[in-house]
Design a protein around this motif. Structure first.
Motif, PDB file in Angstrom:
ATOM      1  N   VAL A 128       0.848  -1.192   0.000  1.00 19.69           N
ATOM      2  CA  VAL A 128       0.000   0.000   0.000  1.00 19.69           C
ATOM      3  C   VAL A 128       0.884   1.242   0.000  1.00 19.69           C
ATOM      4  N   PHE A 129       0.673   2.126  -0.993  1.00 19.25           N
ATOM      5  CA  PHE A 129       1.473   3.353  -1.064  1.00 19.25           C
ATOM      6  C   PHE A 129       0.593   4.571  -0.876  1.00 19.25           C
ATOM      7  N   HIS A 130       0.938   5.393   0.120  1.00 20.80           N
ATOM      8  CA  HIS A 130       0.278   6.672   0.400  1.00 20.80           C
ATOM      9  C   HIS A 130       1.288   7.774   0.097  1.00 20.80           C
ATOM     10  N   PRO A 131       1.061   8.579  -0.949  1.00 22.12           N
ATOM     11  CA  PRO A 131       2.067   9.564  -1.350  1.00 22.12           C
ATOM     12  C   PRO A 131       1.988  10.901  -0.642  1.00 22.12           C
ATOM     13  N   GLY A 132       0.975  11.096   0.245  1.00 21.38           N
ATOM     14  CA  GLY A 132       0.801  12.425   0.814  1.00 21.38           C
ATOM     15  C   GLY A 132       0.342  13.390  -0.255  1.00 21.38           C
ATOM     16  N   ASP A 133       0.910  14.588  -0.264  1.00 16.04           N
ATOM     17  CA  ASP A 133       0.531  15.609  -1.246  1.00 16.04           C
ATOM     18  C   ASP A 133       1.585  15.735  -2.327  1.00 16.04           C
ATOM     19  N   ALA A 134       1.801  14.659  -3.040  1.00 16.38           N
ATOM     20  CA  ALA A 134       2.743  14.656  -4.162  1.00 16.38           C
ATOM     21  C   ALA A 134       2.393  13.462  -5.039  1.00 16.38           C
ATOM     22  N   LEU A 135       2.725  13.571  -6.297  1.00 22.80           N
ATOM     23  CA  LEU A 135       2.508  12.445  -7.211  1.00 22.80           C
ATOM     24  C   LEU A 135       3.824  11.691  -7.345  1.00 22.80           C
ATOM     25  N   THR A 136       4.292  11.180  -6.218  1.00 20.86           N
ATOM     26  CA  THR A 136       5.564  10.475  -6.150  1.00 20.86           C
ATOM     27  C   THR A 136       5.420   9.080  -6.753  1.00 20.86           C
ATOM     28  N   VAL A 137       6.324   8.741  -7.650  1.00 24.11           N
ATOM     29  CA  VAL A 137       6.373   7.396  -8.227  1.00 24.11           C
ATOM     30  C   VAL A 137       7.453   6.633  -7.473  1.00 24.11           C
ATOM     31  N   PRO A 138       7.086   5.622  -6.700  1.00 22.99           N
ATOM     32  CA  PRO A 138       8.078   4.958  -5.853  1.00 22.99           C
ATOM     33  C   PRO A 138       9.089   4.118  -6.612  1.00 22.99           C
ATOM     34  N   GLY A 139       8.784   3.769  -7.854  1.00 26.42           N
ATOM     35  CA  GLY A 139       9.749   3.003  -8.644  1.00 26.42           C
ATOM     36  C   GLY A 139       9.817   1.537  -8.285  1.00 26.42           C
ATOM     37  N   VAL A 140       8.841   1.061  -7.518  1.00 28.31           N
ATOM     38  CA  VAL A 140       8.730  -0.354  -7.158  1.00 28.31           C
ATOM     39  C   VAL A 140       7.269  -0.744  -7.349  1.00 28.31           C
ATOM     40  N   PRO A 141       6.982  -2.042  -7.464  1.00 33.00           N
ATOM     41  CA  PRO A 141       5.590  -2.461  -7.647  1.00 33.00           C
ATOM     42  C   PRO A 141       4.703  -2.019  -6.474  1.00 33.00           C
ATOM     43  N   VAL A 142       3.504  -1.566  -6.807  1.00 29.87           N
ATOM     44  CA  VAL A 142       2.517  -1.143  -5.818  1.00 29.87           C
ATOM     45  C   VAL A 142       1.217  -1.891  -6.089  1.00 29.87           C
ATOM     46  N   ASP A 143       0.699  -2.535  -5.058  1.00 32.78           N
ATOM     47  CA  ASP A 143      -0.571  -3.237  -5.225  1.00 32.78           C
ATOM     48  C   ASP A 143      -1.745  -2.263  -5.109  1.00 32.78           C
ATOM     49  N   THR A 144      -1.762  -1.473  -4.024  1.00 30.97           N
ATOM     50  CA  THR A 144      -2.855  -0.535  -3.771  1.00 30.97           C
ATOM     51  C   THR A 144      -2.299   0.871  -3.624  1.00 30.97           C
ATOM     52  N   LEU A 145      -2.685   1.746  -4.525  1.00 33.76           N
ATOM     53  CA  LEU A 145      -2.248   3.145  -4.504  1.00 33.76           C
ATOM     54  C   LEU A 145      -3.338   3.992  -3.873  1.00 33.76           C
ATOM     55  N   MET A 146      -2.995   4.692  -2.793  1.00 39.51           N
ATOM     56  CA  MET A 146      -3.897   5.672  -2.229  1.00 39.51           C
ATOM     57  C   MET A 146      -3.759   6.933  -3.071  1.00 39.51           C
TER      58      MET A 146
END
Length: 210
Positions: A128-146
């Motif tokens: 699960v990835f929560h980016p806060g207030d940015a459109l950050t691309v973590p560069g790793v697989p993400v199952d659920t994007l908040m």
């Protein structure tokens, strides 16, 4: 994990009897942080960080800890020695059984004349990835994007492109307090038809199993 959507950008994750809460800010419920074993804050803006909610959560559970950026940690660390931890991009830690990786450095641009504050996103259990207030691309697989669907700093074209770039299995809306119910179907249709991932919208208090 069980994911529960709270108001605005606040998210609660539960597994093995432990609870992690991200961004219990002023737009979330007054009790949004209560019961947390782990508290994460992405940045200092009041809709994501509300000091009283964090203090209430830390007071209610003496074993709970807070992980956040320096500007927030400085305010709370003196009152909770050893329980407030400063993190930044590239950090990783384990808390209450949750594996957390930190991605991102700056808040999205609101206007060129407004200074950008630090903003970090959190990838929990590699899922699960929560980016806060940015459109950050973590560069790793993400199952659920908040997914921050509506904010002073974004538009729907950017939100669609963000989902495409991260390429999660599904996207779940956050940062939605500014968005009127009347307009929600417009966003839903656009994200479902153009985002390239399953799209979910949870009402505050609703949960889903991950």
């Amino acid at each position: 994990m069980k994911l529960t959507k709270r108001l605005h950008s606040c998210v609660q994750l539960e597994k093995d009897g432990r609870t992690l809460v991200i961004d219990p800010g002023a737009f979330s419920e007054p009790d949004a942080g209560l019961g947390a074993d782990v508290l994460l804050v992405t940045h200092e803006h009041p809709d994501h960080f509300e000091e009283g909610r964090l203090r209430a959560a830390l007071d209610a559970n003496p074993a709970a800890g807070l992980w956040t950026l320096d500007s927030v940690a400085r305010l709370l660390a003196p009152a909770y020695p050893g329980r407030v931890h400063t993190v930044g991009h590239g950090d990783a830690f384990t808390a209450a059984g949750f594996e957390v990786a930190v991605h991102g450095e700056l808040h999205a641009v609101i206007h060129p004349d407004m200074p950008r504050v630090t903003n970090v996103g959190y990838l929990v259990d590699g899922s699960v990835f929560h980016p806060g207030d940015a459109l950050t691309v973590p560069g790793v697989p993400v199952d659920t994007l908040m997914l921050p669907v509506h904010a002073p700093w974004n538009k729907i074209a950017e939100v669609i492109d963000y989902v495409r770039e991260v390429a999660p299995r599904r996207a779940v809306d956050i940062h939605d307090a500014y968005l009127a119910d009347l307009a929600r179907p417009i966003y839903d249709r656009a994200l479902e038809s153009l985002g390239g991932a399953d799209h979910a919208r949870l009402t505050a208090g609703a949960s889903t199993e991950l």
